[in-house]
Design an enzyme around this catalytic site. Sequence first.
Site, mmCIF file in Angstrom:
data_model
loop_
_atom_site.group_PDB
_atom_site.id
_atom_site.type_symbol
_atom_site.label_atom_id
_atom_site.label_comp_id
_atom_site.label_asym_id
_atom_site.label_seq_id
_atom_site.Cartn_x
_atom_site.Cartn_y
_atom_site.Cartn_z
ATOM 1 N N TYR A 56 26.538 -2.395 -15.175
ATOM 2 C CA TYR A 56 26.106 -3.253 -14.069
ATOM 3 C C TYR A 56 27.328 -3.842 -13.372
ATOM 4 O O TYR A 56 28.363 -4.081 -13.999
ATOM 5 C CB TYR A 56 25.219 -4.403 -14.565
ATOM 6 C CG TYR A 56 23.922 -3.956 -15.165
ATOM 7 C CD1 TYR A 56 22.805 -3.724 -14.363
ATOM 8 C CD2 TYR A 56 23.816 -3.749 -16.541
ATOM 9 C CE1 TYR A 56 21.607 -3.306 -14.919
ATOM 10 C CE2 TYR A 56 22.619 -3.323 -17.109
ATOM 11 C CZ TYR A 56 21.519 -3.103 -16.293
ATOM 12 O OH TYR A 56 20.334 -2.683 -16.841
ATOM 13 N N ASP A 73 47.069 11.748 14.393
ATOM 14 C CA ASP A 73 48.283 10.972 14.112
ATOM 15 C C ASP A 73 49.478 11.676 14.748
ATOM 16 O O ASP A 73 50.333 12.256 14.079
ATOM 17 C CB ASP A 73 48.461 10.834 12.601
ATOM 18 C CG ASP A 73 49.689 10.007 12.236
ATOM 19 O OD1 ASP A 73 50.173 9.256 13.106
ATOM 20 O OD2 ASP A 73 50.152 10.136 11.087
ATOM 21 N N ASP A 115 4.084 -7.902 14.534
ATOM 22 C CA ASP A 115 5.074 -7.092 13.815
ATOM 23 C C ASP A 115 5.387 -5.805 14.562
ATOM 24 O O ASP A 115 5.470 -4.728 13.972
ATOM 25 C CB ASP A 115 4.583 -6.779 12.401
ATOM 26 C CG ASP A 115 5.708 -6.284 11.484
ATOM 27 O OD1 ASP A 115 6.882 -6.637 11.741
ATOM 28 O OD2 ASP A 115 5.414 -5.557 10.518
ATOM 29 N N GLY A 161 0.784 -1.230 0.000
ATOM 30 C CA GLY A 161 0.000 0.000 0.000
ATOM 31 C C GLY A 161 0.812 1.274 0.000
ATOM 32 O O GLY A 161 1.992 1.289 0.331
#
EC number: 2.7.11.1
Length: 528
Positions: A446, A368, A178, A66
């Site tokens: 792809y 660092d 749920d 929905g």
Amino acid sequence: MGNCCRSPAAVAREDVKSNYSGHDHARKDAAGGKKSAPIRVLSDVPKENIEDRYLLDRELGRGEFGVTYLCIERSSRDLLACKSISKRKLRTAVDIEDVKREVAIMKHLPKSSSIVTLKEACEDDNAVHLVMELCEGGELFDRIVARGHYTERAAAGVTKTIVEVVQLCHKHGVIHRDLKPENFLFANKKENSPLKAIDFGLSIFFKPGEKFSEIVGSPYYMAPEVLKRNYGPEIDIWSAGVILYILLCGVPPFWAESEQGVAQAILRGVIDFKREPWPNISETAKNLVRQMLEPDPKRRLTAKQVLEHPWIQNAKKAPNVPLGDVVKSRLKQFSVMNRFKRKALRVIAEFLSTEEVEDIKVMFNKMDTDNDGIVSIEELKAGLRDFSTQLAESEVQMLIEAVDTKGKGTLDYGEFVAVSLHLQKVANDEHLRKAFSYFDKDGNGYILPQELCDALKEDGGDDCVDVANDIFQEVDTDKDGRISYEEFAAMMKTGTDWRKASRHYSRGRFNSLSIKLMKDGSLNLGNE
């Protein structure tokens, strides 16, 4: 002039029609190819055109079946919400029964300030429409994401509301099945807004002692007995316990990078109370979490017992000190990111311009301190402290583990930039295109399984085939055996973490998962 002069409502109405009408919905009989009559879902409501009485405006949300729209009643001009369930997507008798049952349950449950009110259900040739009260305060899920987690006091208040919904459902013979943060909305945007349960699409009627076997729900919130296919109303308390755990610390108690891994974690039932912020959370809160996440449903607390628990009873006295910040939540999000996204972030880091990366570089150089080009755990802890980010050692360790693909126990510059990119969300489409091209070696538009495997091999590890397969299961949403740019971008922008995964639901997938768990011995059905 095209669409520029049309109102959002007009566009929305046309969208509804295009979703539910046309040749896709038409059914032909076997003999002459004639269109059959549209299916009828609700026998007790008149068939009518919803737009005769309601104006459907902008889209508010979208689910598997929905679309929910802002809905305006023409006569009163009242603002409502309308969940339109496309008949075209109701492909099986089970799907149709689910919709019938959802409507029946919403009508059956008594009116409550903690449950969204169904004004009416109606049906036309293309869809079933559920017209409900409008909740404008957003999802509980989104407030958790925005804050990282709540204070104990706020968590107690939210938990009380959720368990009151459970108690009401169980009293009237309904299992929700749920419960998750996404299925609760705030009525308005105020801090003290009422919280309401909204989605009963997987709920079911039950009788005392009745057991169910169908695997439904959302992976991270499933009780162990759901995976064992033998459950009753106790599963709702388990799900509420998972939500409580998330409210207090920002992540679910049982998580992994695959659904099978999540299921195995649930079945093991080991709850982590050591990682921050749990050392600062009250023992009564932990006690309630343990009793709600009791693996044995017979020993698990009932809704009544949860509401009588001292932590809930004394909610107004619970600590009101924030338990952490959004940074922690984002770090946890990063820690469950799959290797594909981590690799892509590192590729993007290499394409960043000097200006884009300057601030990150300054932070790295400051951390660092010995100028060896890597940041150790100690340097990272000290640096985060200097930048007003208070993280416990376990949190820092988790961050290191999340991006340190070679297991060095340190972060090099590329890994550090990847972390910063994720936290700051600075990756744009240009960056994503470049990263996609890095994986798409043959340039066919792809990413193929072997291309992904080859890229993952560069970071070491001989399990790239299994990892690539898992990634394809998650990212290749149209299941055509390849990852398009759109699928890649969706993964990068939304994250393949527990928050996205909790929204997925598929009966077929969970049934397949159950079979896998039986084969590998994770399920011990004989103990039931």
